[in-house]
Design a protein around this motif. Structure first.
Motif, PDB file in Angstrom:
ATOM      1  N   ALA A  42       0.756   4.173  -2.816  1.00  0.00           N
ATOM      2  CA  ALA A  42       0.412   5.473  -2.550  1.00  0.00           C
ATOM      3  C   ALA A  42       1.441   6.537  -3.149  1.00  0.00           C
ATOM      4  O   ALA A  42       1.135   7.544  -3.512  1.00  0.00           O
ATOM      5  CB  ALA A  42       0.468   5.684  -0.836  1.00  0.00           C
ATOM      6  N   TYR A  80      -5.049   2.996   1.118  1.00  0.00           N
ATOM      7  CA  TYR A  80      -5.780   3.770   2.405  1.00  0.00           C
ATOM      8  C   TYR A  80      -6.214   2.342   3.323  1.00  0.00           C
ATOM      9  O   TYR A  80      -6.040   2.381   4.578  1.00  0.00           O
ATOM     10  CB  TYR A  80      -6.732   4.791   2.159  1.00  0.00           C
ATOM     11  N   GLU A  81      -7.010   1.591   2.631  1.00  0.00           N
ATOM     12  CA  GLU A  81      -7.650   0.497   3.454  1.00  0.00           C
ATOM     13  C   GLU A  81      -6.696  -0.565   4.082  1.00  0.00           C
ATOM     14  O   GLU A  81      -6.829  -1.028   4.890  1.00  0.00           O
ATOM     15  CB  GLU A  81      -8.746  -0.323   2.709  1.00  0.00           C
ATOM     16  N   ALA A 117      -3.732   5.540   7.463  1.00  0.00           N
ATOM     17  CA  ALA A 117      -3.666   7.096   7.266  1.00  0.00           C
ATOM     18  C   ALA A 117      -2.145   7.722   6.705  1.00  0.00           C
ATOM     19  O   ALA A 117      -2.080   8.629   6.195  1.00  0.00           O
ATOM     20  CB  ALA A 117      -3.759   7.739   8.534  1.00  0.00           C
ATOM     21  N   SER A 144       0.900  -1.132   0.043  1.00  0.00           N
ATOM     22  CA  SER A 144      -0.094   0.015  -0.114  1.00  0.00           C
ATOM     23  C   SER A 144       0.668   1.297  -0.037  1.00  0.00           C
ATOM     24  O   SER A 144       0.565   2.289  -0.458  1.00  0.00           O
ATOM     25  CB  SER A 144      -1.222  -0.051   1.159  1.00  0.00           C
ATOM     26  N   GLY A 171      -1.519   8.982   3.123  1.00  0.00           N
ATOM     27  CA  GLY A 171      -1.812  10.371   2.622  1.00  0.00           C
ATOM     28  C   GLY A 171      -0.246  10.897   2.578  1.00  0.00           C
ATOM     29  O   GLY A 171      -0.367  11.782   1.755  1.00  0.00           O
TER      30      GLY A 171
END
Length: 247
Positions: free
Chosen positions: A40, A222-223, A227, A36, A230
């Motif tokens: 991102a 995100y899942e 946080a 993830s 971001g």
């Protein structure tokens, strides 16, 4: 070398990141948080490239009307196509936890969803070559970096869902070939076209890519990552923005 081959080559290079990511997903053990995080960063890089390469160029060539119409059209077309693919079983194509189905319909949906995600990016590569005679290496790098986590998470998820490495490799290879063809066709079909049309196509690709990021890539990151994604997205954006200003 003919421009159409150059465009196809750049599209092939950007799409090849799917294979790189798939190999990592198949043979390297990475946690969902790492996957993830990479996703991102790739999302942030791609947002920057869309804003400062695709949309800025589209506005300069075709003005506000062509850029706006193209952007909205790309987002709407992606939304409708993604809705159809998701209903056929491709909703979790970027997930790494094995949420993809094992039946043939789900496999086809994952393939179509991957095409849906990759073709607008490749089309934009071909069109950008028409615009300035050279491809924006920042945009190609952005697509490459965003494709690595997509190939990684998708391959890991298909592996966990019971797909064979051969199946996964062939699927991603076909998407890479399609990406190269999309870039070549973007150059070939729009060569000599009115600047407003070229600008509209660039903005169309931008709208489709933004819709893809917002509906699939960012939510999945995100899942599974929390946080912190971001912050990583912002860092990816900053890196691409800086490279774009330095080129």
């Amino acid at each position: 070398m003919p421009g159409v081959l150059v465009a196809g080559g750049w599209g092939l290079l950007a799409g090849a990141a799917l294979i790189v990511g798939a190999l990592i997903g198949l043979y390297v053990r990475l946690s969902k948080r790492w996957i993830s995080s990479i996703m991102a960063l790739g999302a942030g890089v791609l947002v920057s490239a869309v804003a400062f390469d695709l949309m800025d160029e589209a506005f300069q060539k075709g003005g506000f009307d062509a850029a706006s119409i193209g952007l909205v059209a790309g987002a709407v077309v992606y939304f409708l196509a993604d809705l159809l693919v998701s209903r056929q079983g491709g909703r979790h194509r970027k997930r790494s936890g094995g949420q993809q189905g094992q039946d043939s319909q789900a496999g086809l949906a994952i393939f179509l969803g991957s095409l849906l995600d990759g073709v607008p990016e490749s089309l934009a590569i071909g069109v950008s070559l028409l615009a300035g005679g050279t491809v924006s290496w920042v945009f190609v790098a952005a697509v490459f970096l965003s494709n690595v986590p997509e190939g990684l998470s998708g391959a890991a998820g298909m592996k966990n869902a019971g797909r064979s490495p051969r199946y996964i490799f062939l699927l991603w290879s076909s998407v890479v070939v399609a990406s190269a063809l999309a870039a070549a066709l973007g150059y070939l079909l729009l060569r000599g076209a009115d600047p407003n049309i070229t600008a509209g196509i660039q903005a169309f690709a931008a709208g489709a890519v933004l819709a893809m990021l917002a509906s699939t890539m960012m939510p999945e990151a995100y899942e599974e990552g929390g946080a912190v994604v971001g912050l990583l997205t912002a860092l990816g954006f900053l890196a691409a923005f800086t490279l774009g200003k330095l080129q």
